[in-house]
Design an enzyme around this catalytic site. Structure first.
Site, PDB file in Angstrom:
ATOM      1  N   ASN A 154       0.805  -1.215   0.000  1.00 28.06           N
ATOM      2  CA  ASN A 154       0.000   0.000   0.000  1.00 28.06           C
ATOM      3  C   ASN A 154       0.844   1.273   0.000  1.00 28.06           C
ATOM      4  O   ASN A 154       0.395   2.310  -0.460  1.00 28.06           O
ATOM      5  CB  ASN A 154      -0.948   0.009   1.213  1.00 28.06           C
ATOM      6  CG  ASN A 154      -0.252  -0.351   2.500  1.00 28.06           C
ATOM      7  OD1 ASN A 154       0.289  -1.444   2.645  1.00 28.06           O
ATOM      8  ND2 ASN A 154      -0.244   0.577   3.445  1.00 28.06           N
ATOM      9  N   GLY A 182     -13.818  -3.229  -0.119  1.00 30.93           N
ATOM     10  CA  GLY A 182     -14.691  -2.446  -0.991  1.00 30.93           C
ATOM     11  C   GLY A 182     -14.184  -1.039  -1.271  1.00 30.93           C
ATOM     12  O   GLY A 182     -14.169  -0.590  -2.420  1.00 30.93           O
ATOM     13  N   CYS A 208      -2.154   4.899   8.294  1.00 33.71           N
ATOM     14  CA  CYS A 208      -2.287   4.312   9.621  1.00 33.71           C
ATOM     15  C   CYS A 208      -1.122   4.683  10.523  1.00 33.71           C
ATOM     16  O   CYS A 208      -1.224   4.586  11.736  1.00 33.71           O
ATOM     17  CB  CYS A 208      -2.379   2.803   9.500  1.00 33.71           C
ATOM     18  SG  CYS A 208      -3.578   2.310   8.282  1.00 33.71           S
TER      19      CYS A 208
HETATM   20  C1  LIG Z   1      -6.591  -0.511   3.266  1.00 35.11           C
HETATM   21  C2  LIG Z   1      -5.838  -1.780   3.443  1.00 35.11           C
HETATM   22  C3  LIG Z   1      -6.262  -2.745   4.370  1.00 35.11           C
HETATM   23  C4  LIG Z   1      -7.415  -2.516   5.301  1.00 35.11           C
HETATM   24  O1  LIG Z   1      -8.657  -2.594   4.659  1.00 35.11           O
HETATM   25  P1  LIG Z   1      -9.945  -1.956   5.379  1.00 35.11           P
HETATM   26  O2  LIG Z   1     -11.082  -2.330   4.492  1.00 35.11           O
HETATM   27  O3  LIG Z   1      -9.705  -0.484   5.450  1.00 35.11           O
HETATM   28  O4  LIG Z   1     -10.042  -2.586   6.733  1.00 35.11           O
HETATM   29  C5  LIG Z   1      -5.547  -3.917   4.453  1.00 35.11           C
HETATM   30  N1  LIG Z   1      -4.480  -4.139   3.680  1.00 35.11           N
HETATM   31  C6  LIG Z   1      -4.033  -3.246   2.780  1.00 35.11           C
HETATM   32  C7  LIG Z   1      -2.847  -3.572   1.928  1.00 35.11           C
HETATM   33  C8  LIG Z   1      -4.700  -2.031   2.636  1.00 35.11           C
HETATM   34  O5  LIG Z   1      -4.247  -1.145   1.756  1.00 35.11           O
END
Ligand SMILES: *Cc1c(COP(=O)(O)O)cnc(C)c1O
Length: 399
Positions: free
Chosen positions: A151, A200, A326
């Site tokens: 991410n 989603g 985060c």
């Molecule tokens: C955003 C994200 C998550 C968390 O997903 P949520 O639906 O916000 O709980 C987990 N893993 C990665 C790689 C992300 O980018």
């Protein structure tokens, strides 16, 4: 015209207007419970079935292998929980050093509870050494969890190469594919994974809904128990509007991927990267250029603070991110960039631009106009910035 330049799509995405339209009736007229005996509620079950089929199609799964959850975080927690329950005698778990907190913190908690946990390192470009990973596996290993795409940097791990090698040793394999799904082809059969998480709100759907793919025949134990929803794999009345929205988002993601929408996104991202390199000295691009999501650009500006850049971009209505959403709020550089060995002076000045299929040429132009004077001004204020610093950008050399 929208005054906001939104380049923070790895944090969350705009709900596609067609997704919102698909969801609307489930808040207004069609509020029934899909488990009800009466047709008013029961008819909603057919909409859930269609949504399940659409998500399954997007990732090459069968509809029975799709479990709706509250998002990527819950899906990740559930996969790790299920693997531990599947092998009560095994005490070893493997992941990488660059995972999202929704895997990282689950593993760290298990480490405190006495599990042996291995965080496999990455190199300067964020690449994993497959043989180092395989060398960690043993008869005590219950699970390997590896993200499909990072991410923060967009670096893609070769899941299709690694997953079969892990599974052939009788070890379960989970992938957090939240950032990969919708941007690059993801097929659970070709990859041969046991579990896969998606979310989603990262694919132009609503927040608070996600999916855990569970391969047929894989041993499974629910994390959340209660009613019989999702065939006993995830209790709680279904979030019907959100699930329908995710189904529509999955259909659109499949169409956009097939029609090459992300080829256009890649061109925009490359133009942004090139433009930054040409206009700003002492720039390092983080992450393997050969295996990177088409929408992500993580760039370090030496001798400036990422937070300061973000605040000044914000004054121009430009949304980006420093480190991961985060971890922002803390002054520690991101664990991902630290794992890659990005120099301290550069890791502090890293910015993530993440694009989407809604990103326009004008938005990229705006960043290229606004960013260079911001960096120049901040460097003027920095005691570490030397005026005689080399006036050309350089690649970050892997250590
Ligand atoms: C955003 C994200 C998550 C968390 O997903 P949520 O639906 O916000 O709980 C987990 N893993 C990665 C790689 C992300 O980018």
């Amino acid at each position: 015209m929208n005054p906001v330049v939104y380049l923070d799509n790895n944090a969350t995405t705009r709900v596609d207007p067609a997704v919102f339209e698909a969801m609307r009736p489930f808040f207004v007229e069609r509020y029934g419970n899909p488990s009800s005996m009466h047709a008013f509620g029961g008819s909603v079950a057919a909409d859930l079935r269609r949504a399940r089929e659409a998500v399954a199609r997007l990732i090459g799964a069968s509809p029975e292998e799709i479990v709706f959850t509250s998002g990527g975080t819950e899906s990740n927690n559930t996969a790790v929980h299920a693997a531990i329950e599947a092998f009560p005698g095994r005490r070893h778990l493997v992941t990488s050093r660059v995972e999202h907190p929704a895997v990282k913190n689950v593993y760290e908690r298990l480490a405190r509870k006495g599990y042996r946990v291995t965080f496999v390192p990455v190199d300067g470009r964020g690449r994993l050494d497959r043989d180092v990973l395989l060398g960690q596996l043993g008869p005590d290993t219950a699970l390997v969890s590896l993200m499909w795409a990072n991410n923060e940097t967009g670096v893609i791990f070769p899941i299709e190469e690694i997953a079969p090698l892990v599974r052939s040793r009788g070890i379960l394999f989970h992938t957090d594919a939240v950032q990969a799904v919708g941007k690059i082809p993801v097929d659970v059969e070709r990859a041969g994974v046991d579990f896969l998480s998606l979310s989603g709100h990262k694919i132009h759907g609503p927040k608070g809904v996600g999916v855990l793919y569970v391969r047929r025949g894989t041993s499974f134990a629910p994390l959340i128990v209660g009613g019989h929803q999702e065939r006993g794999r995830r209790a709680g009345t279904e979030n019907t509007a959100a699930i329908v929205g995710l189904g529509r988002a999955a259909e659109l993601a499949r169409e956009e991927l097939a029609s090459g929408a992300y080829d256009r996104v890649r061109l925009l991202r490359d133009r942004l990267e090139q433009g930054i390199r040409e206009r700003i000295p002492n720039v390092l691009v983080n992450g393997d250029p050969a295996a990177r999501l088409p929408n992500t650009l993580n760039v370090s500006f030496e001798y400036v603070e990422g937070e300061a850049i973000l605040l000044m971009l914000n004054e121009h209505g430009i949304c980006a991110s420093s480190g991961s959403a985060c971890t922002s709020g803390s002054l520690e550089p991101s664990h991902v960039l630290r794992a890659m060995g990005v120099p301290f002076t550069a890791a502090h000045g890293s910015i993530r631009f993440s694009l989407s299929r809604f990103t326009t040429d004008q938005e990229i132009d705006r960043v290229l106009e606004v960013l260079p004077p911001i960096i120049a001004r901040l460097r003027e204020l920095s005691p570490f910035w030397k005026k005689e610093a080399p006036a050309c950008s350089r690649e970050f050399q892997p250590v």
